[in-house]
Design a protein around this motif. Structure first.
Motif, PDB file in Angstrom:
ATOM      1  N   GLY A  65       0.780  -1.228   0.000  1.00  0.00           N
ATOM      2  CA  GLY A  65       0.000   0.000   0.000  1.00  0.00           C
ATOM      3  C   GLY A  65       0.808   1.273   0.000  1.00  0.00           C
ATOM      4  O   GLY A  65       0.253   2.362   0.204  1.00  0.00           O
ATOM      5  N   LYS A  66       2.105   1.177  -0.258  1.00  0.00           N
ATOM      6  CA  LYS A  66       2.969   2.354  -0.255  1.00  0.00           C
ATOM      7  C   LYS A  66       2.885   3.118  -1.579  1.00  0.00           C
ATOM      8  O   LYS A  66       2.616   2.545  -2.629  1.00  0.00           O
ATOM      9  N   ARG A  67       3.137   4.411  -1.480  1.00  0.00           N
ATOM     10  CA  ARG A  67       3.431   5.208  -2.673  1.00  0.00           C
ATOM     11  C   ARG A  67       4.930   5.081  -2.903  1.00  0.00           C
ATOM     12  O   ARG A  67       5.727   5.581  -2.109  1.00  0.00           O
ATOM     13  N   VAL A  68       5.310   4.411  -3.966  1.00  0.00           N
ATOM     14  CA  VAL A  68       6.712   4.032  -4.163  1.00  0.00           C
ATOM     15  C   VAL A  68       7.334   4.880  -5.273  1.00  0.00           C
ATOM     16  O   VAL A  68       6.862   4.859  -6.418  1.00  0.00           O
ATOM     17  N   LEU A  69       8.385   5.590  -4.936  1.00  0.00           N
ATOM     18  CA  LEU A  69       9.129   6.359  -5.931  1.00  0.00           C
ATOM     19  C   LEU A  69      10.421   5.620  -6.243  1.00  0.00           C
ATOM     20  O   LEU A  69      11.291   5.467  -5.382  1.00  0.00           O
ATOM     21  N   ARG A  70      10.522   5.126  -7.467  1.00  0.00           N
ATOM     22  CA  ARG A  70      11.777   4.497  -7.936  1.00  0.00           C
ATOM     23  C   ARG A  70      12.575   5.584  -8.628  1.00  0.00           C
ATOM     24  O   ARG A  70      12.236   6.029  -9.727  1.00  0.00           O
ATOM     25  N   LEU A  71      13.638   6.037  -7.971  1.00  0.00           N
ATOM     26  CA  LEU A  71      14.370   7.222  -8.416  1.00  0.00           C
ATOM     27  C   LEU A  71      15.704   6.822  -9.021  1.00  0.00           C
ATOM     28  O   LEU A  71      16.546   6.200  -8.372  1.00  0.00           O
ATOM     29  N   LYS A  72      15.876   7.199 -10.295  1.00  0.00           N
ATOM     30  CA  LYS A  72      17.079   6.836 -11.032  1.00  0.00           C
ATOM     31  C   LYS A  72      17.791   8.083 -11.517  1.00  0.00           C
ATOM     32  O   LYS A  72      17.161   9.076 -11.875  1.00  0.00           O
ATOM     33  N   GLY A  73      19.127   8.034 -11.570  1.00  0.00           N
ATOM     34  CA  GLY A  73      19.870   9.127 -12.160  1.00  0.00           C
ATOM     35  C   GLY A  73      19.504   9.263 -13.635  1.00  0.00           C
ATOM     36  O   GLY A  73      19.240   8.281 -14.319  1.00  0.00           O
ATOM     37  N   GLY A  74      19.486  10.504 -14.129  1.00  0.00           N
ATOM     38  CA  GLY A  74      19.165  10.729 -15.535  1.00  0.00           C
ATOM     39  C   GLY A  74      17.706  10.455 -15.834  1.00  0.00           C
ATOM     40  O   GLY A  74      16.809  10.902 -15.115  1.00  0.00           O
ATOM     41  N   ASP A  75      17.457   9.700 -16.888  1.00  0.00           N
ATOM     42  CA  ASP A  75      16.109   9.320 -17.305  1.00  0.00           C
ATOM     43  C   ASP A  75      15.961   7.816 -17.120  1.00  0.00           C
ATOM     44  O   ASP A  75      16.857   7.052 -17.505  1.00  0.00           O
ATOM     45  N   PRO A  76      14.841   7.359 -16.555  1.00  0.00           N
ATOM     46  CA  PRO A  76      14.713   5.921 -16.274  1.00  0.00           C
ATOM     47  C   PRO A  76      14.685   5.037 -17.508  1.00  0.00           C
ATOM     48  O   PRO A  76      14.946   3.838 -17.415  1.00  0.00           O
ATOM     49  N   PHE A  77      14.382   5.631 -18.678  1.00  0.00           N
ATOM     50  CA  PHE A  77      14.292   4.842 -19.896  1.00  0.00           C
ATOM     51  C   PHE A  77      15.490   5.038 -20.828  1.00  0.00           C
ATOM     52  O   PHE A  77      15.459   4.595 -21.981  1.00  0.00           O
ATOM     53  N   VAL A  78      16.533   5.677 -20.335  1.00  0.00           N
ATOM     54  CA  VAL A  78      17.775   5.822 -21.115  1.00  0.00           C
ATOM     55  C   VAL A  78      18.897   5.146 -20.328  1.00  0.00           C
ATOM     56  O   VAL A  78      19.473   5.724 -19.410  1.00  0.00           O
ATOM     57  N   PHE A  79      19.174   3.897 -20.649  1.00  0.00           N
ATOM     58  CA  PHE A  79      20.171   3.085 -19.948  1.00  0.00           C
ATOM     59  C   PHE A  79      19.915   3.049 -18.440  1.00  0.00           C
ATOM     60  O   PHE A  79      20.850   2.963 -17.648  1.00  0.00           O
ATOM     61  N   GLY A  80      18.635   3.121 -18.056  1.00  0.00           N
ATOM     62  CA  GLY A  80      18.300   3.136 -16.635  1.00  0.00           C
ATOM     63  C   GLY A  80      17.565   1.899 -16.160  1.00  0.00           C
ATOM     64  O   GLY A  80      17.136   1.836 -15.016  1.00  0.00           O
ATOM     65  N   ARG A  81      17.376   0.931 -17.031  1.00  0.00           N
ATOM     66  CA  ARG A  81      16.658  -0.309 -16.714  1.00  0.00           C
ATOM     67  C   ARG A  81      15.209  -0.068 -16.339  1.00  0.00           C
ATOM     68  O   ARG A  81      14.545  -0.933 -15.757  1.00  0.00           O
TER      69      ARG A  81
END
Length: 263
Positions: A90-106
């Motif tokens: 039930g958490k609000r989950v923020l998956r935070l990645k350097g740069g853009d998550p869809f540019v070499f960010g998996r």
């Protein structure tokens, strides 16, 4: 209208796959800032600047999930499982990645895992570290006078990487490298084999927009030596080709935080 009102609802039991940009908190998007303030759990990568995390909801849990080459780190499946478990709780989950998550960010892999688990998610694009890291130092991804295409490539290549780099060189397009310092000998060997001149201009930016940022101006053939002796350090983005030459035309009037070194 308030900045907060510009961002969509962050619903309990959902995940936001968000980009943190290249490091400087000023380059965060409004959506990501509001996500930080609303999240119950933040799962963040190694390249997320600590100043960004200072914007987080004080009651949020901070869960480090950094993956750094050559160092112990969680597997991608473990990270995805963690996102799923937090959302199901039930958490609000923020998956935070350097740069853009869809540019070499998996980010794509995590989006697939969340979909297969039946977890709803939102994608929050970020400023790409590779493009921003060179832009702030006067290197555009494209100009009408230099190139109509650019290659974005990761140094984490598969088997047969020298052949793959040779193929990229034959496109004639400038290349922007992500996560490439450790593989520089094979990359340069392949690019030269593909016809790229050893004297082609290259600019490497370490820790772009962050306090220890460093800019190294050099040429293609010298990249392996500079990586080996520590002049070029990870994390770094490297621009190779005509776009790197463009920097010389504007650098005299360009305001930056760091003085470049000529290697």
């Amino acid at each position: 209208m308030t900045l907060d009102s510009l961002t969509p609802p962050f619903e309990p039991g959902t995940v936001w796959l968000a980009g943190a940009g290249p490091g400087d908190p000023g380059l965060l998007t409004i959506h990501t800032v509001n996500g930080l303030r609303r999240a119950d759990a933040i799962v963040y990568d190694a390249l997320v600047d600590k100043r960004v995390l200072e914007l987080a909801n004080p009651s949020a849990t901070l869960d480090y999930a950094g993956k750094r080459g050559g160092k112990p780190s969680p597997s991608q499946s473990n990270i995805s499982d963690r996102l799923i478990a937090l959302a199901r709780d039930g958490k609000r989950v923020l998956r935070l990645k350097g740069g853009d998550p869809f540019v070499f960010g998996r980010g794509g892999e995590e989006a697939l895992a969340l979909t297969e688990a039946g977890v709803r998610f939102r994608i929050i694009p970020g400023v790409s570290s590779g493009l921003a890291g060179i832009a702030v130092h006067g290197i555009p991804a494209t100009t009408r006078d230099t190139n109509h295409a650019v290659v974005l490539a990761t140094g984490h290549a598969a088997d047969g990487e020298i052949l793959e780099w040779a193929r990229l060189a034959r496109t004639g397009a400038p290349i922007v490298l992500y996560m490439a310092v450790a593989k520089m000998p094979a990359i340069v060997e392949g690019l030269v084999a593909g016809g790229m001149a050893p004297e082609t201009t290259a600019v490497a930016v370490h820790a772009a927009t962050m306090a220890d940022e460093q800019v190294v101006e050099t040429v293609l053939k010298d990249l392996p030596r500079l990586a080996a002796d520590g002049t070029i350090r990870s994390p770094a983005v490297v621009a190779i080709g005509a776009i790197a030459d463009f920097r010389e035309k504007i650098v005299s009037h360009l305001i930056t935080n760091r003085t470049p070194t000529d290697a």
